[in-house]
Design a protein around this motif. Structure first.
Motif, PDB file in Angstrom:
ATOM      1  N   VAL B  10       0.787  -1.135  -0.012  1.00 22.32           N
ATOM      2  CA  VAL B  10       0.140   0.059   0.004  1.00 22.32           C
ATOM      3  C   VAL B  10       0.818   1.205   0.034  1.00 22.32           C
ATOM      4  O   VAL B  10       0.486   2.098  -0.693  1.00 22.32           O
ATOM      5  CB  VAL B  10      -0.970   0.044   1.270  1.00 22.32           C
ATOM      6  CG1 VAL B  10      -1.759   1.313   1.341  1.00 22.32           C
ATOM      7  CG2 VAL B  10      -1.768  -1.277   1.231  1.00 22.32           C
ATOM      8  N   LEU B  11       1.810   1.080   0.868  1.00 20.50           N
ATOM      9  CA  LEU B  11       2.855   2.237   1.145  1.00 20.50           C
ATOM     10  C   LEU B  11       3.490   2.708  -0.251  1.00 20.50           C
ATOM     11  O   LEU B  11       3.642   3.810  -0.762  1.00 20.50           O
ATOM     12  CB  LEU B  11       4.018   1.905   2.103  1.00 20.50           C
ATOM     13  CG  LEU B  11       4.743   3.397   2.505  1.00 20.50           C
ATOM     14  CD1 LEU B  11       3.790   3.835   3.617  1.00 20.50           C
ATOM     15  CD2 LEU B  11       5.955   2.538   3.246  1.00 20.50           C
ATOM     16  N   LEU B  12       4.058   1.504  -1.044  1.00 21.48           N
ATOM     17  CA  LEU B  12       4.554   1.717  -2.450  1.00 21.48           C
ATOM     18  C   LEU B  12       3.689   2.107  -3.180  1.00 21.48           C
ATOM     19  O   LEU B  12       4.095   3.014  -3.946  1.00 21.48           O
ATOM     20  CB  LEU B  12       5.167   0.030  -2.750  1.00 21.48           C
ATOM     21  CG  LEU B  12       6.273   0.063  -2.343  1.00 21.48           C
ATOM     22  CD1 LEU B  12       6.718  -1.568  -2.702  1.00 21.48           C
ATOM     23  CD2 LEU B  12       7.520   0.711  -2.746  1.00 21.48           C
ATOM     24  N   ALA B  13       2.403   1.853  -3.298  1.00 22.36           N
ATOM     25  CA  ALA B  13       1.401   2.221  -4.174  1.00 22.36           C
ATOM     26  C   ALA B  13       1.065   3.859  -3.903  1.00 22.36           C
ATOM     27  O   ALA B  13       0.970   4.549  -5.211  1.00 22.36           O
ATOM     28  CB  ALA B  13       0.165   1.664  -4.013  1.00 22.36           C
ATOM     29  N   SER B  14       1.418   4.196  -2.736  1.00 14.34           N
ATOM     30  CA  SER B  14       0.733   5.420  -2.638  1.00 14.34           C
ATOM     31  C   SER B  14       2.218   6.654  -2.356  1.00 14.34           C
ATOM     32  O   SER B  14       1.881   7.798  -2.685  1.00 14.34           O
ATOM     33  CB  SER B  14       0.301   5.742  -1.169  1.00 14.34           C
ATOM     34  OG  SER B  14       1.084   5.629  -0.377  1.00 14.34           O
ATOM     35  N   LEU B  15       3.209   6.160  -2.854  1.00 16.71           N
ATOM     36  CA  LEU B  15       4.554   6.937  -2.710  1.00 16.71           C
ATOM     37  C   LEU B  15       4.517   7.846  -3.897  1.00 16.71           C
ATOM     38  O   LEU B  15       4.577   9.060  -3.495  1.00 16.71           O
ATOM     39  CB  LEU B  15       5.640   5.966  -2.781  1.00 16.71           C
ATOM     40  CG  LEU B  15       6.359   5.795  -1.525  1.00 16.71           C
ATOM     41  CD1 LEU B  15       7.534   4.685  -1.669  1.00 16.71           C
ATOM     42  CD2 LEU B  15       6.853   6.903  -0.910  1.00 16.71           C
ATOM     43  N   SER B  16       4.298   7.432  -5.022  1.00 14.37           N
ATOM     44  CA  SER B  16       4.733   8.466  -6.014  1.00 14.37           C
ATOM     45  C   SER B  16       3.139   8.918  -6.602  1.00 14.37           C
ATOM     46  O   SER B  16       2.539   7.862  -7.486  1.00 14.37           O
ATOM     47  CB  SER B  16       5.355   7.946  -7.233  1.00 14.37           C
ATOM     48  OG  SER B  16       5.128   6.596  -7.581  1.00 14.37           O
ATOM     49  N   ALA B  17       2.618   9.645  -6.377  1.00 13.17           N
ATOM     50  CA  ALA B  17       1.311  10.094  -6.975  1.00 13.17           C
ATOM     51  C   ALA B  17       1.411  10.781  -8.272  1.00 13.17           C
ATOM     52  O   ALA B  17       0.473  10.235  -9.018  1.00 13.17           O
ATOM     53  CB  ALA B  17       0.674  11.480  -6.019  1.00 13.17           C
ATOM     54  N   GLU B  18       2.466  11.305  -8.759  1.00 13.94           N
ATOM     55  CA  GLU B  18       2.420  11.866 -10.027  1.00 13.94           C
ATOM     56  C   GLU B  18       3.091  10.730 -10.911  1.00 13.94           C
ATOM     57  O   GLU B  18       4.417  10.773 -11.009  1.00 13.94           O
ATOM     58  CB  GLU B  18       3.251  13.146 -10.157  1.00 13.94           C
ATOM     59  CG  GLU B  18       2.306  14.375  -9.677  1.00 13.94           C
ATOM     60  CD  GLU B  18       0.750  14.319 -10.580  1.00 13.94           C
ATOM     61  OE1 GLU B  18       0.857  14.558 -11.748  1.00 13.94           O
ATOM     62  OE2 GLU B  18      -0.343  14.201  -9.994  1.00 13.94           O
ATOM     63  N   GLU B  19       2.481  10.059 -11.537  1.00 12.83           N
ATOM     64  CA  GLU B  19       2.893   9.054 -12.467  1.00 12.83           C
ATOM     65  C   GLU B  19       2.324   8.566 -13.340  1.00 12.83           C
ATOM     66  O   GLU B  19       0.855   8.805 -13.549  1.00 12.83           O
ATOM     67  CB  GLU B  19       3.525   7.657 -11.625  1.00 12.83           C
ATOM     68  CG  GLU B  19       2.245   7.004 -10.899  1.00 12.83           C
ATOM     69  CD  GLU B  19       2.611   5.810 -10.296  1.00 12.83           C
ATOM     70  OE1 GLU B  19       3.847   5.751 -10.047  1.00 12.83           O
ATOM     71  OE2 GLU B  19       1.499   5.278  -9.659  1.00 12.83           O
ATOM     72  N   VAL B  20       2.595   7.825 -14.497  1.00 15.31           N
ATOM     73  CA  VAL B  20       1.969   7.012 -15.578  1.00 15.31           C
ATOM     74  C   VAL B  20       2.371   5.905 -16.007  1.00 15.31           C
ATOM     75  O   VAL B  20       3.785   5.569 -15.987  1.00 15.31           O
ATOM     76  CB  VAL B  20       1.740   8.158 -16.755  1.00 15.31           C
ATOM     77  CG1 VAL B  20       3.034   8.399 -17.376  1.00 15.31           C
ATOM     78  CG2 VAL B  20       0.821   7.677 -17.790  1.00 15.31           C
ATOM     79  N   ASN B  21       1.536   4.940 -16.023  1.00 18.58           N
ATOM     80  CA  ASN B  21       2.109   3.670 -16.151  1.00 18.58           C
ATOM     81  C   ASN B  21       1.877   3.310 -17.436  1.00 18.58           C
ATOM     82  O   ASN B  21       0.856   3.020 -18.131  1.00 18.58           O
ATOM     83  CB  ASN B  21       1.447   2.424 -15.110  1.00 18.58           C
ATOM     84  CG  ASN B  21       1.762   2.949 -13.665  1.00 18.58           C
ATOM     85  OD1 ASN B  21       2.699   3.346 -13.368  1.00 18.58           O
ATOM     86  ND2 ASN B  21       0.884   2.710 -12.816  1.00 18.58           N
ATOM     87  N   ILE B  22       2.752   2.455 -18.212  1.00 26.00           N
ATOM     88  CA  ILE B  22       2.726   2.018 -19.491  1.00 26.00           C
ATOM     89  C   ILE B  22       3.095   0.814 -19.862  1.00 26.00           C
ATOM     90  O   ILE B  22       4.034   0.177 -19.272  1.00 26.00           O
ATOM     91  CB  ILE B  22       3.672   3.129 -20.412  1.00 26.00           C
ATOM     92  CG1 ILE B  22       3.611   4.461 -20.433  1.00 26.00           C
ATOM     93  CG2 ILE B  22       3.555   2.651 -21.882  1.00 26.00           C
ATOM     94  CD1 ILE B  22       4.293   5.311 -20.963  1.00 26.00           C
ATOM     95  N   TYR B  23       2.335  -0.039 -20.414  1.00 21.70           N
ATOM     96  CA  TYR B  23       2.627  -1.169 -20.991  1.00 21.70           C
ATOM     97  C   TYR B  23       3.156  -1.242 -22.446  1.00 21.70           C
ATOM     98  O   TYR B  23       2.505  -0.458 -23.230  1.00 21.70           O
ATOM     99  CB  TYR B  23       1.498  -2.194 -21.086  1.00 21.70           C
ATOM    100  CG  TYR B  23       1.057  -2.722 -19.703  1.00 21.70           C
ATOM    101  CD1 TYR B  23       1.995  -2.616 -18.599  1.00 21.70           C
ATOM    102  CD2 TYR B  23      -0.072  -3.633 -19.429  1.00 21.70           C
ATOM    103  CE1 TYR B  23       1.725  -3.156 -17.379  1.00 21.70           C
ATOM    104  CE2 TYR B  23      -0.216  -4.377 -18.166  1.00 21.70           C
ATOM    105  CZ  TYR B  23       0.488  -3.970 -17.114  1.00 21.70           C
ATOM    106  OH  TYR B  23       0.295  -4.462 -15.895  1.00 21.70           O
TER     107      TYR B  23
END
Lengths: 309, 335, 525
Positions: B10-23
């Motif tokens: 959960v911590l990891l997921a909330s760490l970086s708010a400004e992001e974009v995930n690409i496949y």
């Protein structure tokens, strides 16, 4: 009674143990004798707890270790098992092999020396199993079992991988060792001579059943079945009664029964004669040994139960 | 223990708010440069999983509405069409994208946008072929090219899309006849990559090979001496250029926002960035692709190959006829 | 037989088999139209090619592997120590890299042909054919046979000393009558690995365009978009291997392969004269073509083109590779040891069948397993979310999934290496320990574990190297921004920047070399 088996049954594809009853007294040495496939190794494994019987019960010192409800694990049974090939741990030296089952710290310090003394292998502590001869390995494996002070020793064909020439020697040593320890021991063997040499009593197992459980003398002279009788060497029968060679004497002129020689074979020290004995009008085939020179004649007289040892 | 691990996630997921995930399927150096540039420019971190299209699309599909992916970047219009069919994308509206990306290079409803173009063209051996004798894809089935054609196997997605465009334009029968004709003219059983086709071509094994344009660019700029030599021995030819012809077959690599994107805003920003002049220049100069942005000129190298007429077919059709194309390849034995 | 050991073993097996079960289940609804289409068009050719490749590779690796193991174990000659080591080295080169290298060397416009032309020879030799694939795969895979069989030979060498066995018999006779039969479980186990890997190999077969079942699975899945029929074909491949494994198991039957260990020195036969030179020649071939040429290629290109790639990303990829591989290999060897031990102490058919089944992961192409795993974890995650345990994807896309993938795929290697050794340790040692007062668990720790120490290390290294090299699973299962040496190699190779891949390939080789050297120095000398 240190060990008591009642009505043990076990089957794999077919029955391997049928209604086995067996009792062993404290300090007694017995043999379970049988041909291969008779079920004797299974019986030993059942006693040790490596195999589970289908029914029946097993008691040690009056305590039930196996019945319908209970099946004690091998490690709790206080039974020492000596395998055919000794099963010394190859990664451990003699000292560590001997101490393998010893858990009391105090005992660990003194016991190695005692044991090595007993088996006459002083100074062998640091040797590894592959550096020992077969006889030495066997002594170590028995000492390893004795170290845990078991109630009963089980020995599975302990002489089968021993050189024939050394066999009698090692038999003698092993027997002395066990007697010295005062332990109850059960041997499994397929060799009747060996069984007679070492046992107080012999249990003969055939087709999953105990045919006879008795002293070596009784088994030898009063076998309960033909196959058992002939298993122990030359056996002659008259009306289901077994006569050993030692119970037969031949006479030239007088004797109980007239016989006619059918064949004679020269064996060096003696002649082997195949004869037929006539008793009450019935003919019985006999095999006898004769050391005398009158073998060339064709008719003799025979007496039974004359010679005794 | 499990709780600790859970809370770590959960911590990891909330760490970086400004992001974009690409496949992404694309495995080109140009893309790595662009990811970095985007982060530098916007402060949005780009997280990437790069894997084969078909498999990463399956992962996206299985992860469903919980998938962390915001964008799917892949090559070949057929795959983009397939992703749309499977419901992996959501439509987006962007005035900028609609104005710079020509209509035939993007999905009509905004599900996906072409980012770069590549043409599947003919390359020929300069020693043995006069380019004047070359004309169309169809002409390659002529008997005079017996034993003279090189191309990849039918497992190659670009060959599949090329054949799909034949089905779309001319129907199944004509497409099959073409595939059969090309197969009969093979110089060898197809093996190797597009580059390998050109190497064999330069070595004189055949007259013509069918390859993608950016591989020609890569060979020309190779650090390997022999690949450079290969590039010098071959010419590039855009087929089907006559007035009544449809133009050279083109394909795109494209991108779409995933249906359950968690960072939709960032995702749109990212697509706009990829289509911006700055990014398009990187694509064309580093990876030798044609820009999809109509306002950006191809790199100098690409300009030397000349302008060409491109097949303006609705790229979605490449996806629609993909399976049929594979069947035809199997039937004619172009394997 | 239901007892705690077996139950735990069943549960582990079930968890590992789950992705495979999903694939099989997926195959149930396969579209008969697609299968008919494939049958009418391409399937026969694919099956023929598959059998050709798998059987040829098995035969070649058998000859190379057993031959090399035999010579280095039973004969003495100068540089024997070097060859013991060198013969294992091709294992460190990923099959697909070896494939790229040879196509680069023998490509139409490359070194070999340029050389021919400089001699005035205008002929062209096509190397991208089925024979090259067989040679490349054999070179890359024979070390499985060599390593596993050599380890077994070393153990039974002492049989030569047994007077009853060797009295009046020649070395050769003892070898064929005693040592070879004793090593049968090892040989068959290693061959099973080779066959499974050659069925599921994709990189080389794709590049050389050889149609084994794996490419047809891909063709069906991603070309015809019929995943069910693809799964069906994957199941066919699996069944083929299962049949082979069962035949082996049946023919092994109840025969015992245990032998009392001995570390007595064996008098090796010394090679002289033409035999010596012939030996050098034969042993050099696989070393030169399987390792020296590839490593030179990699080395030269690394130096010329790729030194600049040695940056922070490179270090991260290296660390990632190392950590995941080591972790996976540890887990796999623990599981393999546990499962092997369970089927040893409870040798019922069910347990032994399980250890066969669990090996199936090795038969399936990595990408197909990957998809089974994706489905598996997606389902699990959905379940967790619906039951309010988690709020988002916990397992999917995590490192855990990747490691689990390695476990599904490579447990076969662990099991094969462990099984062969378990068969060689007399069960009486276990019984003795128990009658001396230890339960199964303590016996395992006190007897089997120390006796298997080397085997476990050996298996660990085999799995470790295989994991470092693994590609298709890694690509699709990895978390965001997660690069390993193999994915880096692939990314560059796929962009057809073969020269740039070399630095990563070199690193794969080096990382694999370290544990391999430890193993060989410790075990085989």
């Amino acid at each position: 009674m240190i060990l008591e088996l009642k009505q043990l049954n076990k089957r794999f594809d077919k029955p391997v143990l049928k209604e086995i009853d067996l009792d062993v007294k404290q300090g007694e040495i017995i043999s379970i004798l049988g041909k291969s496939g008779s079920g004797k190794s299974t019986l030993l494994n059942v006693i040790a707890g490596f195999e589970k019987a289908d029914s029946g019960s097993l008691q040690i010192n009056g305590q039930i270790i196996f019945d319908k409800k209970k099946n004690m694990a091998p490690q709790e049974r206080k039974i020492g098992f000596v395998f055919q090939n000794y099963a010394l741990f190859p990664h451990l030296n003699v000292e560590k092999n001997l101490l393998f089952g010893v858990k009391e710290r105090k005992k660990r310090k003194t016991i190695v020396k005692e044991l090595l003394e007993m088996i006459e292998l002083e100074g062998y502590e640091k040797k590894y199993p592959h550096e020992l001869s077969g006889g030495e390995q066997q002594r170590v494996s028995i000492a390893r079992v004795l170290a845990t002070d078991p109630d009963i020793l089980l020995l599975d064909e302990p002489f089968s991988s021993v050189d024939t020439l050394l066999k009698q020697e090692i038999e003698k040593e092993l027997l002395a060792l066990i007697k010295k320890s005062g332990k109850t021991a059960i041997f499994v063997t397929h060799d009747p001579k060996e069984a007679m040499a070492i046992s107080d009593r012999i249990a003969f197992l055939e087709n999953a059943e105990i045919i006879q459980y008795d002293t070596p003398q009784n088994i030898y002279y009063h076998p309960k079945s033909h196959s058992l009788a002939s298993f122990f060497g030359v056996a002659n029968f008259i009306e289901e009664k077994c006569y050993r060679l030692s119970q037969i004497t031949l006479h030239k002129e007088s004797g109980m029964y007239p016989v006619s020689v059918e064949q004679s074979i020269f064996r060096g020290e003696y002649y082997e004669l195949y004869i037929s004995v006539e008793v009450d009008g019935k003919e019985y085939p006999f095999t006898v040994f004769d050391y005398d020179a009158f073998h060339k004649e064709k008719t003799f007289f025979l007496s039974l139960g004359q010679k005794k040892f | 223990m499990i709780k600790i691990i859970l809370s770590m996630f959960v911590l990891l997921a909330s760490l970086s708010a400004e992001e974009v995930n690409i496949y992404t399927h694309r495995h080109y150096p140009s893309d790595e440069i662009l990811f970095e540039k985007f982060t530098a420019k916007t402060g949005i971190k780009v997280n990437v999983v790069q894997a084969n299209s078909d498999q990463i699309m399956k992962r996206l599909e299985e992860e469903g509405k919980y998938s962390p992916a915001d964008l799917l970047l892949t090559v070949d219009a057929g795959r983009l069409y397939y992703a749309k069919q499977k419901g992996l994308f959501q439509p987006i509206h962007s005035k900028f994208l609609e104005s710079v990306i020509p209509a035939h290079l993007r999905d009509k409803e905004g599900y996906w946008f072409g980012v770069t173009k590549r043409a599947r063209v003919l390359v020929y051996n300069l020693d043995t072929v006069d380019p004047k004798t070359l004309s169309t894809y169809e002409a390659l089935t002529d008997k005079k090219y017996r034993g003279a054609i090189l191309t990849q196997t039918s497992a190659n997605i670009y060959n599949q899309s090329l054949l799909a465009s034949f089905i779309a334009h001319k129907g199944r029968e004509a497409a099959k006849a073409w595939a059969q004709g090309i197969k009969d003219n093979f110089a060898r059983k197809p093996t190797g990559s597009d580059r390998d086709q050109m190497r064999a071509l330069a070595a004189g094994m055949a007259k013509v090979a069918i390859v993608n344009t950016y591989y020609v660019g890569q060979l020309m700029h190779s650090k390997n001496f022999s690949d450079k030599a290969v590039a010098e021995m071959i010419g590039i030819f855009f087929p089907n250029q006559d007035e009544n012809e449809r133009g050279a077959h083109i394909n795109v690599s494209g991108i779409g926002v995933t249906k359950y994107a968690k960072h939709k805003e960032n995702a749109i920003k990212f697509i706009e960035f990829l289509c911006s002049e700055e990014a398009q220049k990187v694509f064309t100069s580093v990876n030798y692709e044609y820009p999809a942005n109509k306002n950006v000129a191809p790199s100098k190298l690409l300009q030397t190959w000349g302008a060409f007429k491109e097949d303006q077919i609705d790229l979605s059709l490449l996806g629609k006829y993909n399976a049929e194309a594979v069947q035809i390849f199997n039937e004619v034995g172009w394997l | 037989m239901l007892n705690r050991w077996s139950i735990v073993s069943y549960i582990i097996t079930f968890i590992i088999l789950m992705p495979i079960i999903l694939v099989v289940n997926h195959a149930m609804g396969s579209d008969s139209q697609t299968l008919i289409h494939l049958k009418e068009t391409v399937l026969t050719g694919y099956v023929t090619d598959t059998l050709t490749v798998v059987i040829s590779v098995a035969v070649v690796t058998l000859i190379l592997g057993v031959g090399a193991a035999y010579i280095t174990t039973f004969y003495d000659f100068r540089f024997a120590g070097f060859f013991v080591f060198a013969l294992a080295l091709p294992f460190t080169i990923p099959t697909y890299i070896m494939g790229y290298i040879y196509s680069d060397i023998f490509g139409y416009f490359n070194h070999f042909h340029l050389f021919l032309r400089s001699l005035g020879i205008k002929e062209y030799f096509n190397v991208l054919n089925i024979y090259s694939v067989i040679i490349v795969m054999s070179l890359a895979l024979y070390p499985y046979v060599y390593l596993i069989v050599k380890a077994s030979f070393e153990k039974s060498k002492s049989a030569l000393l047994n007077p009853a066995l060797s009295l009046g018999s020649s070395h050769k006779r003892v070898f064929f009558k005693i040592i070879l039969p004793l090593s049968r479980p090892a040989i068959i186990g290693a061959l099973a690995l080779v066959m499974m890997e050659s069925i599921s190999e994709y990189g080389v077969t794709e590049y050389y365009n050889i149609k084994t079942l794996t490419p047809v699975i891909f063709n069906t899945w991603f070309g015809l978009h019929d995943s069910r029929s693809a799964a069906y074909l994957a199941v066919i491949a699996m069944v083929m291997v299962l049949v082979v494994l069962s035949i082996e198991k049946l023919s092994r039957g109840k025969a015992s392969y245990s032998i009392e260990e001995s570390s007595k020195k064996v008098q090796k036969e010394r090679l002289r004269g033409y035999k010596l030179y012939l030996t050098y020649f034969l042993l050099s071939l696989p070393v030169i073509f399987g390792f020296i040429i590839p490593i030179l290629w990699i080395g030269v290109y690394s130096y010329e083109y790729a030194a600049h790639l040695l940056d922070a990303k490179f270090i991260t990829a290296l660390t990632n590779s190392f950590v995941t591989s080591a972790l996976s290999a540890s887990v796999i060897m623990t599981l393999a040891f546990f499962i092997g031990y369970t089927s040893r102490i409870f040798p019922v058919t069910a347990n032994q069948t399980l250890s066969r089944l669990i090996s199936l992961g090795f038969t399936l192409p990595g990408a197909v397993i990957a998809i089974g795993i994706i489905m598996y974890f997606a389902d699990t995650d959905r379940w967790l979310i619906e039951h309010y345990v988690t709020t988002g994807l916990l397992l999917s896309g995590s490192l855990f999934t990747l490691i689990f993938g390695y476990i599904v795929r490579f447990t076969a290697i662990g099991i094969q290496s462990v099984d062969a050794t378990f068969a060689r340790i007399s069960i009486n040692l276990n019984k003795t320990s128990r009658s001396l007062g230890y339960n199964y668990f303590k016996t395992m720790l006190k007897v089997e574990l120390p006796l298997m120490k080397n085997t476990l290390l050996f298996g660990f290294i085999l799995v470790f190297i295989s994991t470092i090299k693994e590609l298709p699973l890694t690509l699709v299962l990895r978390p965001f921004n997660y690069e390993t040496l193999a994915t880096k190699t692939y990314t560059l190779a796929n962009a057809q920047m073969l020269q740039e891949t070399s630095i990563y390939a070199l690193c794969i080789v080096l990382v694999s070399l370290i544990p391999l050297s430890i193993l060989l120095l410790k075990r085989l000398r």
